[in-house]
Design an enzyme around this catalytic site. Sequence first.
Site, PDB file in Angstrom:
ATOM      1  N   ASP A 117       0.866  -1.189   0.000  1.00 19.78           N
ATOM      2  CA  ASP A 117       0.000   0.000   0.000  1.00 19.78           C
ATOM      3  C   ASP A 117       0.900   1.235   0.000  1.00 19.78           C
ATOM      4  O   ASP A 117       1.906   1.270   0.709  1.00 19.78           O
ATOM      5  CB  ASP A 117      -0.895  -0.016   1.252  1.00 19.78           C
ATOM      6  CG  ASP A 117      -2.092   0.922   1.135  1.00 19.78           C
ATOM      7  OD1 ASP A 117      -3.229   0.433   1.225  1.00 19.78           O
ATOM      8  OD2 ASP A 117      -1.887   2.144   0.954  1.00 19.78           O
ATOM      9  N   ALA A 125      -5.893  -2.009  -4.435  1.00 18.49           N
ATOM     10  CA  ALA A 125      -5.274  -0.675  -4.487  1.00 18.49           C
ATOM     11  C   ALA A 125      -5.956   0.175  -5.546  1.00 18.49           C
ATOM     12  O   ALA A 125      -6.068  -0.232  -6.701  1.00 18.49           O
ATOM     13  CB  ALA A 125      -3.787  -0.795  -4.793  1.00 18.49           C
ATOM     14  N   SER A 161     -16.678  -2.216  -8.842  1.00 17.17           N
ATOM     15  CA  SER A 161     -17.665  -1.423  -8.117  1.00 17.17           C
ATOM     16  C   SER A 161     -19.028  -1.445  -8.803  1.00 17.17           C
ATOM     17  O   SER A 161     -19.119  -1.479 -10.041  1.00 17.17           O
ATOM     18  CB  SER A 161     -17.152   0.015  -8.053  1.00 17.17           C
ATOM     19  OG  SER A 161     -18.178   0.878  -7.633  1.00 17.17           O
ATOM     20  N   TYR A 169     -14.107   7.602 -12.198  1.00 13.07           N
ATOM     21  CA  TYR A 169     -13.858   6.458 -11.297  1.00 13.07           C
ATOM     22  C   TYR A 169     -14.507   5.191 -11.862  1.00 13.07           C
ATOM     23  O   TYR A 169     -13.867   4.138 -11.963  1.00 13.07           O
ATOM     24  CB  TYR A 169     -14.407   6.758  -9.899  1.00 13.07           C
ATOM     25  CG  TYR A 169     -14.435   5.556  -8.989  1.00 13.07           C
ATOM     26  CD1 TYR A 169     -13.247   5.007  -8.498  1.00 13.07           C
ATOM     27  CD2 TYR A 169     -15.639   4.959  -8.620  1.00 13.07           C
ATOM     28  CE1 TYR A 169     -13.271   3.890  -7.659  1.00 13.07           C
ATOM     29  CE2 TYR A 169     -15.671   3.847  -7.788  1.00 13.07           C
ATOM     30  CZ  TYR A 169     -14.481   3.314  -7.312  1.00 13.07           C
ATOM     31  OH  TYR A 169     -14.510   2.204  -6.495  1.00 13.07           O
ATOM     32  N   PHE A 180     -27.641  15.440  -0.639  1.00 13.27           N
ATOM     33  CA  PHE A 180     -27.485  15.864  -2.035  1.00 13.27           C
ATOM     34  C   PHE A 180     -28.695  15.365  -2.822  1.00 13.27           C
ATOM     35  O   PHE A 180     -29.093  14.207  -2.680  1.00 13.27           O
ATOM     36  CB  PHE A 180     -26.210  15.281  -2.648  1.00 13.27           C
ATOM     37  CG  PHE A 180     -24.941  15.722  -1.965  1.00 13.27           C
ATOM     38  CD1 PHE A 180     -24.837  16.980  -1.392  1.00 13.27           C
ATOM     39  CD2 PHE A 180     -23.838  14.881  -1.891  1.00 13.27           C
ATOM     40  CE1 PHE A 180     -23.672  17.395  -0.751  1.00 13.27           C
ATOM     41  CE2 PHE A 180     -22.673  15.281  -1.255  1.00 13.27           C
ATOM     42  CZ  PHE A 180     -22.600  16.540  -0.679  1.00 13.27           C
ATOM     43  N   ARG A 213     -29.567   3.360  -2.431  1.00 11.31           N
ATOM     44  CA  ARG A 213     -28.301   2.654  -2.599  1.00 11.31           C
ATOM     45  C   ARG A 213     -28.402   1.305  -1.895  1.00 11.31           C
ATOM     46  O   ARG A 213     -29.184   1.128  -0.969  1.00 11.31           O
ATOM     47  CB  ARG A 213     -27.135   3.448  -1.972  1.00 11.31           C
ATOM     48  CG  ARG A 213     -26.860   4.800  -2.643  1.00 11.31           C
ATOM     49  CD  ARG A 213     -26.318   4.635  -4.060  1.00 11.31           C
ATOM     50  NE  ARG A 213     -26.115   5.921  -4.715  1.00 11.31           N
ATOM     51  CZ  ARG A 213     -27.021   6.540  -5.482  1.00 11.31           C
ATOM     52  NH1 ARG A 213     -28.216   5.996  -5.688  1.00 11.31           N
ATOM     53  NH2 ARG A 213     -26.744   7.694  -6.047  1.00 11.31           N
TER      54      ARG A 213
HETATM   55  N1  LIG Z   1     -15.739   0.979  -0.049  1.00  9.86           N
HETATM   56  C1  LIG Z   1     -16.632   0.763  -1.013  1.00  9.86           C
HETATM   57  O1  LIG Z   1     -17.826   1.051  -0.872  1.00  9.86           O
HETATM   58  C2  LIG Z   1     -16.220   0.144  -2.326  1.00  9.86           C
HETATM   59  C3  LIG Z   1     -17.207  -0.171  -3.261  1.00  9.86           C
HETATM   60  C4  LIG Z   1     -16.836  -0.729  -4.481  1.00  9.86           C
HETATM   61  C5  LIG Z   1     -15.513  -0.997  -4.743  1.00  9.86           C
HETATM   62  N2  LIG Z   1     -14.565  -0.678  -3.836  1.00  9.86           N
HETATM   63  C6  LIG Z   1     -13.166  -0.955  -4.180  1.00  9.86           C
HETATM   64  O2  LIG Z   1     -12.556  -1.653  -3.103  1.00  9.86           O
HETATM   65  C7  LIG Z   1     -11.175  -1.283  -3.027  1.00  9.86           C
HETATM   66  C8  LIG Z   1     -10.868  -0.808  -1.622  1.00  9.86           C
HETATM   67  O3  LIG Z   1     -11.669   0.332  -1.334  1.00  9.86           O
HETATM   68  P1  LIG Z   1     -11.706   1.010   0.120  1.00  9.86           P
HETATM   69  O4  LIG Z   1     -13.081   1.484   0.331  1.00  9.86           O
HETATM   70  O5  LIG Z   1     -11.073   0.105   1.089  1.00  9.86           O
HETATM   71  O6  LIG Z   1     -10.835   2.313  -0.139  1.00  9.86           O
HETATM   72  P2  LIG Z   1      -9.501   2.807   0.578  1.00  9.86           P
HETATM   73  O7  LIG Z   1      -9.137   4.118  -0.023  1.00  9.86           O
HETATM   74  O8  LIG Z   1      -9.662   2.740   2.052  1.00  9.86           O
HETATM   75  O9  LIG Z   1      -8.441   1.704   0.133  1.00  9.86           O
HETATM   76  C9  LIG Z   1      -7.667   1.805  -1.044  1.00  9.86           C
HETATM   77  C10 LIG Z   1      -6.219   1.627  -0.644  1.00  9.86           C
HETATM   78  O10 LIG Z   1      -5.392   1.674  -1.827  1.00  9.86           O
HETATM   79  C11 LIG Z   1      -4.208   2.386  -1.502  1.00  9.86           C
HETATM   80  N3  LIG Z   1      -3.637   2.899  -2.741  1.00  9.86           N
HETATM   81  C12 LIG Z   1      -4.103   3.917  -3.521  1.00  9.86           C
HETATM   82  N4  LIG Z   1      -3.280   4.108  -4.565  1.00  9.86           N
HETATM   83  C13 LIG Z   1      -2.282   3.181  -4.457  1.00  9.86           C
HETATM   84  C14 LIG Z   1      -1.125   2.864  -5.231  1.00  9.86           C
HETATM   85  N5  LIG Z   1      -0.830   3.562  -6.326  1.00  9.86           N
HETATM   86  N6  LIG Z   1      -0.325   1.871  -4.826  1.00  9.86           N
HETATM   87  C15 LIG Z   1      -0.599   1.164  -3.685  1.00  9.86           C
HETATM   88  N7  LIG Z   1      -1.675   1.419  -2.909  1.00  9.86           N
HETATM   89  C16 LIG Z   1      -2.499   2.408  -3.290  1.00  9.86           C
HETATM   90  C17 LIG Z   1      -4.664   3.471  -0.534  1.00  9.86           C
HETATM   91  O11 LIG Z   1      -3.607   3.982   0.271  1.00  9.86           O
HETATM   92  C18 LIG Z   1      -5.723   2.741   0.282  1.00  9.86           C
HETATM   93  O12 LIG Z   1      -5.164   2.166   1.454  1.00  9.86           O
HETATM   94  C19 LIG Z   1     -10.952  -0.239  -4.105  1.00  9.86           C
HETATM   95  O13 LIG Z   1     -10.443  -0.885  -5.240  1.00  9.86           O
HETATM   96  C20 LIG Z   1     -12.341   0.294  -4.377  1.00  9.86           C
HETATM   97  O14 LIG Z   1     -12.451   0.796  -5.691  1.00  9.86           O
HETATM   98  C21 LIG Z   1     -14.878  -0.114  -2.626  1.00  9.86           C
END
Ligand SMILES: NC(=O)c1ccc[n+]([C@@H]2O[C@H](COP(=O)([O-])OP(=O)(O)OC[C@H]3O[C@@H](n4cnc5c(N)ncnc54)[C@H](O)[C@@H]3O)[C@@H](O)[C@H]2O)c1
Length: 315
Positions: free
Chosen positions: A31, A72, A115, A139, A200, A207
């Site tokens: 990360d 990530a 997503s 996104y 909003f 959702r």
């Molecule tokens: N939380 C949700 O509702 C949701 C819904 C659909 C999909 N997702 C997907 O799940 C995954 C995790 O989401 P989350 O909610 O835990 O978000 P988050 O931002 O908490 O986690 C993403 C992590 O990726 C790391 N990161 C970003 N760019 C990076 C890079 N270049 N190299 C290495 N690490 C990097 C960030 O530091 C972070 O810790 C993502 O891929 C997100 O698109 C999340």
Amino acid sequence: MRVLITGGAGFLGSALANHLVRERHRVWVLDDLSAGDPASLHKDVSFTRGDVRDIPRLWTLLKGMDCVYHLAARVSVPESILYPVEYNDVNVGGTVSLMTAARDAGIKRVVFTSSGTVYGEQKEQPIKETARPNPRNPYAVTKIAAEHYLSAMGALYGIETVILRIFNAYGPGQAAPPSHAPVIPQFVRQALGGGSVVIFGNGEQTRDFVYVDDVVQALIAAATAQAQGLIINIGAGREVSVKGLVRGLEEILGRRVPSLFSTTQDGGVSRMRADISLAQRVLDFTPQVTIKEGLEMMVAHYQRLLKEETTRRAK
Ligand SMILES: NC(=O)c1ccc[n+]([C@@H]2O[C@H](COP(=O)([O-])OP(=O)(O)OC[C@H]3O[C@@H](n4cnc5c(N)ncnc54)[C@H](O)[C@@H]3O)[C@@H](O)[C@H]2O)c1
């Protein structure tokens, strides 16, 4: 299992990593900490700070892994509208780098967190995986593009891929930056602070909110299930309107929570409800946490944080 989680210091990644470690799996996390926090990780998780686009770094980490979870990503819709180049670089470029390194390291399976936003506005609800994606922001476009790279490169290189289209995940530990906080942590904080919640749009938009522990169960199943090549929705299978969230909070807090309506920001797509029958069939996925229970846990979590903050200030 020996597992690498990219983005594993984030909200979903750390919950997954900690769960796997408690079940005695060996877990590595990569990360860059652009959003994540290594303090959220169990002490037995091996943490490396680095960028998912760094292929030599991936080669070192991927050796001997049974499964890779690719989480990530940059994750904010409003931010992606401001910085589409960066979102494309990390979310699409990171996926291409990972799949290239996974090929060289002989990785058997990659599980990718896509997503529900890839669907955009859909007439037919609940939304099935066969619905035609309609991504309406950078996104969402990066997520669908990354899905295509994953499937194509997986097929070319003989890597099994499983794509989970996660709807609105929520739970304690979810980052809520003031500029683009997800709706549930934002509302809980605003309500506990004694102020109004800011809605909003008209608040009728729905959702599919799915609790973090349920998402973790789906991710764990995806590592070993007969699911290779599949795209699978992960949600609660229920929809709740934004106004409904406010009503839920009012019930838990036992008081009225005033709402303000923002006319400057629109509320996004009108409905989102996941059809989760494929997840039920293939991953044996049954969401356990109702929205009422989830909101109660969020309220308790933020009340604890507020109490700690007050004690710190008093010292
Ligand atoms: N939380 C949700 O509702 C949701 C819904 C659909 C999909 N997702 C997907 O799940 C995954 C995790 O989401 P989350 O909610 O835990 O978000 P988050 O931002 O908490 O986690 C993403 C992590 O990726 C790391 N990161 C970003 N760019 C990076 C890079 N270049 N190299 C290495 N690490 C990097 C960030 O530091 C972070 O810790 C993502 O891929 C997100 O698109 C999340």
